[in-house]
Write a protein that holds these residues in place. Structure first.
Motif, PDB file in Angstrom:
ATOM      1  N   ALA A   4       0.907  -1.177   0.081  1.00 19.80           N
ATOM      2  CA  ALA A   4      -0.206  -0.138  -0.216  1.00 19.80           C
ATOM      3  C   ALA A   4       0.933   1.270  -0.013  1.00 19.80           C
ATOM      4  O   ALA A   4       0.534   2.606  -0.745  1.00 19.80           O
ATOM      5  N   THR A   5       1.970   1.351   1.000  1.00 18.47           N
ATOM      6  CA  THR A   5       2.906   2.299   0.507  1.00 18.47           C
ATOM      7  C   THR A   5       3.482   2.327  -0.909  1.00 18.47           C
ATOM      8  O   THR A   5       3.448   3.337  -0.700  1.00 18.47           O
ATOM      9  N   LYS A   6       4.049   1.396  -1.034  1.00 19.58           N
ATOM     10  CA  LYS A   6       4.545   1.825  -2.489  1.00 19.58           C
ATOM     11  C   LYS A   6       3.098   2.122  -3.674  1.00 19.58           C
ATOM     12  O   LYS A   6       3.466   3.376  -4.639  1.00 19.58           O
ATOM     13  N   LEU A   7       2.427   1.658  -3.581  1.00 18.30           N
ATOM     14  CA  LEU A   7       1.368   2.041  -3.905  1.00 18.30           C
ATOM     15  C   LEU A   7       0.518   4.299  -3.971  1.00 18.30           C
ATOM     16  O   LEU A   7       0.408   4.744  -5.270  1.00 18.30           O
ATOM     17  N   ILE A   8       1.158   4.206  -2.889  1.00 21.87           N
ATOM     18  CA  ILE A   8       0.823   6.206  -2.684  1.00 21.87           C
ATOM     19  C   ILE A   8       1.898   6.546  -2.401  1.00 21.87           C
ATOM     20  O   ILE A   8       1.214   7.919  -3.780  1.00 21.87           O
ATOM     21  N   THR A   9       3.580   5.281  -2.892  1.00 27.77           N
ATOM     22  CA  THR A   9       4.472   6.804  -3.405  1.00 27.77           C
ATOM     23  C   THR A   9       4.009   6.638  -4.963  1.00 27.77           C
ATOM     24  O   THR A   9       4.682   7.938  -5.481  1.00 27.77           O
ATOM     25  N   ALA A  10       4.074   5.297  -5.533  1.00 28.26           N
ATOM     26  CA  ALA A  10       3.414   5.772  -7.108  1.00 28.26           C
ATOM     27  C   ALA A  10       2.455   6.600  -7.647  1.00 28.26           C
ATOM     28  O   ALA A  10       2.836   7.506  -8.262  1.00 28.26           O
ATOM     29  N   ALA A  11       1.048   6.736  -7.120  1.00 30.23           N
ATOM     30  CA  ALA A  11       0.281   7.742  -7.010  1.00 30.23           C
ATOM     31  C   ALA A  11       0.386   8.916  -7.120  1.00 30.23           C
ATOM     32  O   ALA A  11       0.566  10.185  -7.705  1.00 30.23           O
ATOM     33  N   ASP A  12       1.499   9.723  -5.624  1.00 27.67           N
ATOM     34  CA  ASP A  12       1.791  10.844  -5.528  1.00 27.67           C
ATOM     35  C   ASP A  12       2.989  11.783  -6.454  1.00 27.67           C
ATOM     36  O   ASP A  12       3.381  12.614  -6.812  1.00 27.67           O
ATOM     37  N   GLU A  13       4.017  10.374  -7.063  1.00 32.37           N
ATOM     38  CA  GLU A  13       4.996  10.395  -8.024  1.00 32.37           C
ATOM     39  C   GLU A  13       4.204  10.901  -9.959  1.00 32.37           C
ATOM     40  O   GLU A  13       4.966  11.886  -9.582  1.00 32.37           O
ATOM     41  N   MET A  14       2.764   9.983  -9.796  1.00 29.89           N
ATOM     42  CA  MET A  14       2.111  10.476 -10.644  1.00 29.89           C
ATOM     43  C   MET A  14       1.694  12.009 -10.386  1.00 29.89           C
ATOM     44  O   MET A  14       1.578  12.461 -11.374  1.00 29.89           O
ATOM     45  N   LEU A  15       0.971  12.419  -9.721  1.00 30.16           N
ATOM     46  CA  LEU A  15      -0.240  13.714  -9.817  1.00 30.16           C
ATOM     47  C   LEU A  15       1.412  14.862  -9.241  1.00 30.16           C
ATOM     48  O   LEU A  15       0.397  15.909 -10.062  1.00 30.16           O
ATOM     49  N   GLN A  16       2.437  14.291  -9.224  1.00 29.74           N
ATOM     50  CA  GLN A  16       3.866  15.710  -9.186  1.00 29.74           C
ATOM     51  C   GLN A  16       4.119  15.907 -10.494  1.00 29.74           C
ATOM     52  O   GLN A  16       3.962  17.056 -10.500  1.00 29.74           O
ATOM     53  N   SER A  17       3.924  14.448 -11.363  1.00 28.55           N
ATOM     54  CA  SER A  17       4.188  14.682 -12.390  1.00 28.55           C
ATOM     55  C   SER A  17       3.121  15.612 -13.555  1.00 28.55           C
ATOM     56  O   SER A  17       3.476  16.611 -13.989  1.00 28.55           O
ATOM     57  N   LEU A  18       2.183  14.825 -13.010  1.00 29.12           N
ATOM     58  CA  LEU A  18       0.497  16.160 -13.945  1.00 29.12           C
ATOM     59  C   LEU A  18       1.500  17.095 -13.229  1.00 29.12           C
ATOM     60  O   LEU A  18       0.481  18.354 -14.029  1.00 29.12           O
ATOM     61  N   LEU A  19       1.255  17.798 -12.371  1.00 27.23           N
ATOM     62  CA  LEU A  19       1.427  18.857 -11.705  1.00 27.23           C
ATOM     63  C   LEU A  19       1.768  19.897 -12.479  1.00 27.23           C
ATOM     64  O   LEU A  19       1.970  20.618 -12.874  1.00 27.23           O
ATOM     65  N   SER A  20       3.644  18.841 -12.651  1.00 28.58           N
ATOM     66  CA  SER A  20       4.277  20.159 -12.694  1.00 28.58           C
ATOM     67  C   SER A  20       4.718  20.244 -15.060  1.00 28.58           C
ATOM     68  O   SER A  20       4.846  21.247 -15.438  1.00 28.58           O
ATOM     69  N   LEU A  21       3.419  19.795 -15.202  1.00 31.73           N
ATOM     70  CA  LEU A  21       3.152  19.809 -16.726  1.00 31.73           C
ATOM     71  C   LEU A  21       2.187  21.141 -17.420  1.00 31.73           C
ATOM     72  O   LEU A  21       2.063  21.735 -18.173  1.00 31.73           O
ATOM     73  N   ILE A  22       1.880  21.224 -16.031  1.00 29.65           N
ATOM     74  CA  ILE A  22       0.439  22.010 -16.458  1.00 29.65           C
ATOM     75  C   ILE A  22       0.873  23.393 -16.487  1.00 29.65           C
ATOM     76  O   ILE A  22       1.634  23.644 -15.912  1.00 29.65           O
TER      77      ILE A  22
END
Length: 320
Positions: free
Chosen positions: A302-320
């Motif tokens: 679960a910790t890895k899943l949350i970390t991956a989701a957080d990284e994806m969200l950070q990448s998405l925000l950086s593209l905006i």
């Protein structure tokens, strides 16, 4: 030991009754009082070893404890167990050496039966085993005194070289109806105890050097059918003094060995039963470890899943 055992039973019964009250009160809101139940189980285990009790679980969370065919603990109350001496009525003319005991529960006039555990063994020893062995020893002592005195009073004692000699008296104190000879009280006659010259060796009043009485006394050791003892059930044991005593010691040794073997077998059965009980109600450390590792791995995933989701969200925000 019986008295202290009964006292311990009463103490455990009172504690179980108190725990019944606490368990019922604690579980009134629908929860399970595991700690109180565990404490009660420990008391029940100890009680079952001492008295061979049976336990009945009640719907309200309490337990009833049966000893023999009677209730020792019921709900919030415990019935006291007591010891009574069963003195014969009328009393025999001969003083009693062993008075039977009986166990009573509460105000019941009846003997408590059946019983088990250490309690049963102690009652059997007091009421059966000790009286039987004491009876055999008393019979041997009494008949030894009678046989020796018969031989001895047929002999003669001499004062110096005075001939003829004087008739000898008893070698052992003969006892009386109210104070019979027993193994615990056998003793020399006061005359012999005070003066060893009162011991008769000669069976001939005119022969101080005769030793026929001495030989007769020595022969009693292996003379046949000199001891007879009758058991309470009517069975008779007979033999020479030597055979009778050897038989008594052998019987005791066999009973001791049998009791030891039976105790070993019982201990093994109890151990196996306890293991089966623990397998149902106990906690398996191996099983708990596996469950802990499963939860730990789930947490890590679960910790890895949350970390991956957080990284994806950070990448998405950086593209905006």
């Amino acid at each position: 030991r019986l008295d202290s055992t009964v006292s311990r039973i009463n103490a455990l019964a009172s504690q179980i009754a108190e725990l019944n009250v606490q368990v019922v009160a604690s579980e009134s809101d629908g929860k399970t009082a595991n700690d109180l139940r565990d404490m009660r189980d420990l008391k029940l285990d100890e009680l079952s070893k001492i008295a061979g009790t049976r336990v009945i679980n009640q719907p309200d969370g309490s337990v009833s404890v049966l000893i023999g065919n009677s209730t020792l603990v019921g709900g919030d109350s415990a019935v006291p167990l007591s010891i009574q001496m069963e003195t014969p009525n009328p009393l025999p003319t001969t003083p009693l050496t062993d008075v039977p005991v009986r166990l009573r529960l509460g105000d019941s006039p009846d003997r408590l039966a059946p019983i088990g555990g250490q309690l049963s063994a102690l009652v059997d020893v007091l009421n059966t085993e000790i009286p039987a062995y004491r009876g055999r020893l008393d019979a041997m002592a009494s008949q030894l005194v009678q046989a020796v005195n018969t031989k001895h009073t047929g002999g003669f004692v001499f004062n110096g070289n005075t001939v003829p000699g004087a008739a000898a008296g008893n070698f052992f104190a003969p006892g009386s109806t109210t104070n019979p000879v027993r193994a615990a009280t056998i003793g020399l006659h006061s005359t012999v105890a005070a003066d060893p010259s009162a011991i008769a060796a000669s069976g001939n009043a005119n022969a101080p050097t005769d030793n026929s009485v001495s030989q007769g006394l020595a022969g009693l050791r292996s003379a046949t059918n000199t001891v007879t003892w009758t058991a309470p059930n009517g069975a008779t044991e007979t033999g020479s003094f030597l055979e009778f005593f050897r038989g008594l010691v052998t019987r005791l040794g066999i009973q001791t060995s049998t009791a030891t073997d039976n105790a070993s077998v019982a201990d093994n059965l109890v151990e196996q039963a306890d293991k089966r009980r623990q397998s149902v109600s106990g906690v398996s450390t191996d099983e708990e470890l596996v469950n802990m590792l499963r939860v730990q791995q789930s947490y890590q995933a679960a910790t890895k899943l949350i970390t991956a989701a957080d990284e994806m969200l950070q990448s998405l925000l950086s593209l905006i």
